[in-house]
Design an enzyme around this catalytic site. Structure first.
Site, PDB file in Angstrom:
ATOM      1  N   CYS A 252       6.554   1.568 -14.348  1.00 56.64           N
ATOM      2  CA  CYS A 252       5.211   1.947 -13.888  1.00 56.64           C
ATOM      3  C   CYS A 252       5.130   3.463 -13.670  1.00 56.64           C
ATOM      4  O   CYS A 252       6.011   4.054 -13.042  1.00 56.64           O
ATOM      5  CB  CYS A 252       4.879   1.208 -12.596  1.00 56.64           C
ATOM      6  SG  CYS A 252       3.191   1.506 -12.032  1.00 56.64           S
TER       7      CYS A 252
ATOM      8  N   CYS B  56       4.849   4.869  -6.096  1.00 56.20           N
ATOM      9  CA  CYS B  56       4.827   4.189  -4.788  1.00 56.20           C
ATOM     10  C   CYS B  56       6.245   4.102  -4.223  1.00 56.20           C
ATOM     11  O   CYS B  56       7.140   3.532  -4.864  1.00 56.20           O
ATOM     12  CB  CYS B  56       4.226   2.800  -4.929  1.00 56.20           C
ATOM     13  SG  CYS B  56       2.676   2.814  -5.865  1.00 56.20           S
TER      14      CYS B  56
ATOM     15  N   CYS C 112       8.353   0.766  -4.154  1.00 54.23           N
ATOM     16  CA  CYS C 112       8.303  -0.187  -5.265  1.00 54.23           C
ATOM     17  C   CYS C 112       9.501  -0.123  -6.214  1.00 54.23           C
ATOM     18  O   CYS C 112       9.884   0.947  -6.694  1.00 54.23           O
ATOM     19  CB  CYS C 112       7.019   0.008  -6.057  1.00 54.23           C
ATOM     20  SG  CYS C 112       6.779  -1.296  -7.283  1.00 54.23           S
TER      21      CYS C 112
ATOM     22  N   CYS D 166      -0.759 -16.239  -8.905  1.00 50.83           N
ATOM     23  CA  CYS D 166      -1.050 -14.796  -8.851  1.00 50.83           C
ATOM     24  C   CYS D 166      -0.160 -14.044  -9.834  1.00 50.83           C
ATOM     25  O   CYS D 166       1.069 -14.107  -9.726  1.00 50.83           O
ATOM     26  CB  CYS D 166      -0.757 -14.244  -7.471  1.00 50.83           C
ATOM     27  SG  CYS D 166      -1.575 -15.132  -6.169  1.00 50.83           S
TER      28      CYS D 166
ATOM     29  N   CYS E  41      -5.357 -15.429  -9.631  1.00 49.98           N
ATOM     30  CA  CYS E  41      -5.365 -14.121  -8.982  1.00 49.98           C
ATOM     31  C   CYS E  41      -4.584 -13.170  -9.877  1.00 49.98           C
ATOM     32  O   CYS E  41      -3.604 -13.573 -10.505  1.00 49.98           O
ATOM     33  CB  CYS E  41      -4.698 -14.220  -7.611  1.00 49.98           C
ATOM     34  SG  CYS E  41      -4.515 -12.619  -6.794  1.00 49.98           S
TER      35      CYS E  41
ATOM     36  N   CYS F  64      -8.472  -9.617  -2.444  1.00 47.47           N
ATOM     37  CA  CYS F  64      -7.231  -9.807  -1.705  1.00 47.47           C
ATOM     38  C   CYS F  64      -6.703  -8.400  -1.427  1.00 47.47           C
ATOM     39  O   CYS F  64      -6.351  -7.671  -2.353  1.00 47.47           O
ATOM     40  CB  CYS F  64      -6.233 -10.607  -2.545  1.00 47.47           C
ATOM     41  SG  CYS F  64      -4.583 -10.666  -1.817  1.00 47.47           S
TER      42      CYS F  64
ATOM     43  N   ARG G 114      -2.306 -13.513   4.997  1.00 46.10           N
ATOM     44  CA  ARG G 114      -1.126 -13.984   4.272  1.00 46.10           C
ATOM     45  C   ARG G 114       0.148 -13.323   4.790  1.00 46.10           C
ATOM     46  O   ARG G 114       0.271 -12.090   4.766  1.00 46.10           O
ATOM     47  CB  ARG G 114      -1.294 -13.708   2.763  1.00 46.10           C
ATOM     48  CG  ARG G 114      -0.185 -14.348   1.892  1.00 46.10           C
ATOM     49  CD  ARG G 114      -0.455 -14.125   0.408  1.00 46.10           C
ATOM     50  NE  ARG G 114      -1.729 -14.694   0.002  1.00 46.10           N
ATOM     51  CZ  ARG G 114      -1.900 -15.960  -0.387  1.00 46.10           C
ATOM     52  NH1 ARG G 114      -0.881 -16.776  -0.448  1.00 46.10           N
ATOM     53  NH2 ARG G 114      -3.098 -16.379  -0.723  1.00 46.10           N
TER      54      ARG G 114
HETATM   55  N1  SAM Z   1       0.625  -2.274  -9.779  1.00 45.13           N
HETATM   56  C1  SAM Z   1      -0.320  -2.966  -9.006  1.00 45.13           C
HETATM   57  C2  SAM Z   1      -0.723  -2.243  -7.756  1.00 45.13           C
HETATM   58  O1  SAM Z   1       0.011  -1.430  -7.253  1.00 45.13           O
HETATM   59  O2  SAM Z   1      -1.807  -2.526  -7.244  1.00 45.13           O
HETATM   60  C3  SAM Z   1       0.076  -4.370  -8.688  1.00 45.13           C
HETATM   61  C4  SAM Z   1       1.476  -4.741  -8.319  1.00 45.13           C
HETATM   62  S1  SAM Z   1       2.067  -4.111  -6.755  1.00 45.13           S
HETATM   63  C5  SAM Z   1       3.759  -4.494  -6.883  1.00 45.13           C
HETATM   64  C6  SAM Z   1       1.355  -5.191  -5.531  1.00 45.13           C
HETATM   65  C7  SAM Z   1       1.647  -4.903  -4.083  1.00 45.13           C
HETATM   66  O3  SAM Z   1       2.934  -5.381  -3.750  1.00 45.13           O
HETATM   67  C8  SAM Z   1       1.674  -3.472  -3.617  1.00 45.13           C
HETATM   68  O4  SAM Z   1       0.402  -2.964  -3.385  1.00 45.13           O
HETATM   69  C9  SAM Z   1       2.452  -3.563  -2.324  1.00 45.13           C
HETATM   70  O5  SAM Z   1       1.579  -3.775  -1.245  1.00 45.13           O
HETATM   71  C10 SAM Z   1       3.332  -4.789  -2.530  1.00 45.13           C
HETATM   72  N2  SAM Z   1       4.742  -4.393  -2.610  1.00 45.13           N
HETATM   73  C11 SAM Z   1       5.355  -3.808  -3.665  1.00 45.13           C
HETATM   74  N3  SAM Z   1       6.659  -3.554  -3.397  1.00 45.13           N
HETATM   75  C12 SAM Z   1       6.866  -3.980  -2.127  1.00 45.13           C
HETATM   76  C13 SAM Z   1       8.011  -3.977  -1.267  1.00 45.13           C
HETATM   77  N4  SAM Z   1       9.171  -3.465  -1.645  1.00 45.13           N
HETATM   78  N5  SAM Z   1       7.883  -4.504  -0.023  1.00 45.13           N
HETATM   79  C14 SAM Z   1       6.705  -5.017   0.370  1.00 45.13           C
HETATM   80  N6  SAM Z   1       5.591  -5.042  -0.388  1.00 45.13           N
HETATM   81  C15 SAM Z   1       5.668  -4.525  -1.619  1.00 45.13           C
HETATM   82 FE1  SF4 Z   2       3.330   0.560  -9.987  1.00 46.26          FE
HETATM   83 FE2  SF4 Z   2       4.733  -0.619  -8.071  1.00 46.26          FE
HETATM   84 FE3  SF4 Z   2       2.932   1.206  -7.421  1.00 46.26          FE
HETATM   85 FE4  SF4 Z   2       2.102  -1.209  -8.369  1.00 46.26          FE
HETATM   86  S1  SF4 Z   2       3.187  -0.816  -6.464  1.00 46.26           S
HETATM   87  S2  SF4 Z   2       1.347   0.832  -8.956  1.00 46.26           S
HETATM   88  S3  SF4 Z   2       3.794  -1.620  -9.809  1.00 46.26           S
HETATM   89  S4  SF4 Z   2       4.803   1.580  -8.640  1.00 46.26           S
END
Ligand code: SAM
Ligand code: SF4
Ligand code: DTB
Length: 318
Positions: A58, A62, A65, A102, A133, A193, A265
């Site tokens: 990606c 973040c 992530c 989802c 979802c 959501c 949730r």
């Molecule tokens: N890329 C898209 C986005 O960022 O909206 C969708 C996938 S992203 C992985 C979905 C959500 O998962 C993120 O917004 C975050 O809140 C949650 N998430 C991701 N990694 C996480 C982690 N290590 N611990 C807790 N929540 C996490």
């Molecule tokens: Fe990409 Fe992870 Fe951020 Fe979603 S949460 S935008 S998958 S880096």
């Protein structure tokens, strides 16, 4: 003023939310549980299953992530999963009693060239008798509408933290872009959501401000995922300070009070949570979880473990 107008508010002030967080634990949980009982059957928990349909690589950064190309997490990249494979997983989820499926993709936003197949996936998963979802990153109104027409029920897009803390966690997009996508999703007639992550080193004030943002949206998100950070090795947040589980329970309780009609949730992080902490979350107003031994890329409790916990608590999954 009708009863509903009295309880569903969109004008929560910071001080009011701080006062809720500051209540004695028993007072906060008593109040949250009361709100919960007014609006929901207290022994019923909705279950969704997640599937990561596009893994890793990606472009966003973040800090939490596993799937960001900016971090070395050792995750193997995978392109968009084949439709038949997705359907096979959805069928299995349906057989296991899951009500919503989802699908997540590690994108900044979906490309127009992927929209046709994404819409087919939505329609075919829905035809199995599942709610659908997706969480695909940023959407404009046109793409949100395409998904809605295909039969998508919910779109997940989290605000993650307070506007003030956001830039400490993500630098490749800003808070307003998250809010714009939420607007587009709402305008397209999709259920929203939207929630956040607790335990990223943010302060109590940041948790207050996150919940304030959620509760003061023009319409409350139908689903509010509260995630406990899963510390992934190789991410900037791998060594985030541990958070008191009771502070997590408080965050659930305040969410329940601020958004009385939303499904709250209990999302990521349950693997590291005790059964007792989860039970407190259900008492405080959490009424949905993710089922299945995998979230998107990280672990989740096994389904039979959750079934045992539900049975010990007298909770019916639905
Ligand atoms: N890329 C898209 C986005 O960022 O909206 C969708 C996938 S992203 C992985 C979905 C959500 O998962 C993120 O917004 C975050 O809140 C949650 N998430 C991701 N990694 C996480 C982690 N290590 N611990 C807790 N929540 C996490
Ligand atoms: Fe990409 Fe992870 Fe951020 Fe979603 S949460 S935008 S998958 S880096
Ligand atoms: C949400 O708020 N939590 C889910 C879902 N929405 C998409 C995702 C949690 C992901 C946890 C980290 C992982 O498994 O990669």
């Amino acid at each position: 003023m009708t009863r509903l107008e009295q309880v569903i508010r969109h004008d929560w002030r910071t001080e009011e939310i701080e006062q809720l967080f500051d209540l004695a634990f028993n007072d906060l949980l008593y109040r949250a549980h009361g709100v919960h009982r007014q609006h929901f059957e207290p022994n019923s928990v909705q279950v969704s299953q997640l599937l990561n349909i596009k893994t890793g690589g990606c472009p966003e950064d973040c800090g939490y992530c596993s799937q960001s190309a900016h971090h070395q997490t050792g995750l193997e990249k995978q392109k968009l999963m084949d439709k038949q494979e997705i359907l096979a997983q959805a069928r299995q989820a349906k057989e296991q009693g899951v009500s919503r499926f989802c699908m997540g993709a590690a994108w900044r936003s979906p490309h127009q060239r992927d929209m046709a197949v994404l819409c087919e996936i939505v329609a075919e998963v829905k035809a199995l008798g599942l709610e659908t979802c997706m969480t695909l990153g940023m959407l404009d109104q046109d793409k949100a509408k395409q998904l809605q027409r295909a039969g998508l029920d919910y779109y997940n897009h989290n605000l993650d933290t307070s506007p003030e803390y956001y830039s400490k966690v993500v630098s490749t997009r800003d808070y307003q872009q998250r809010l714009d996508t939420l607007d587009a999703v709402r305008e397209a007639g999709l259920h929203v959501c939207c929630g956040g992550i607790i335990g990223m080193g943010e302060s109590r004030d940041d948790r207050v401000r996150l919940l304030q943002q959620l509760a003061n949206l023009p319409v409350h998100p139908e689903s509010v995922p509260i995630n406990m950070l899963v510390k992934v090795e190789g991410t900037p947040l791998q060594n985030a300070a541990p958070l008191d589980p009771l502070e997590f329970v408080r965050t659930i309780a305040v969410s329940r009070i601020l958004m009385p009609e939303s499904m709250v949730r209990l999302s990521a992080g349950r693997t590291e949570m005790s059964d007792e902490a989860q039970a407190l979350c259900f008492f405080a107003g959490a009424n949905s979880i993710f089922y299945g031994d995998r979230l998107l890329t990280t672990e989740n409790p096994a389904m039979d473990q959750d079934q045992q916990l539900f049975s010990r608590l007298g909770i019916q999954p639905r």
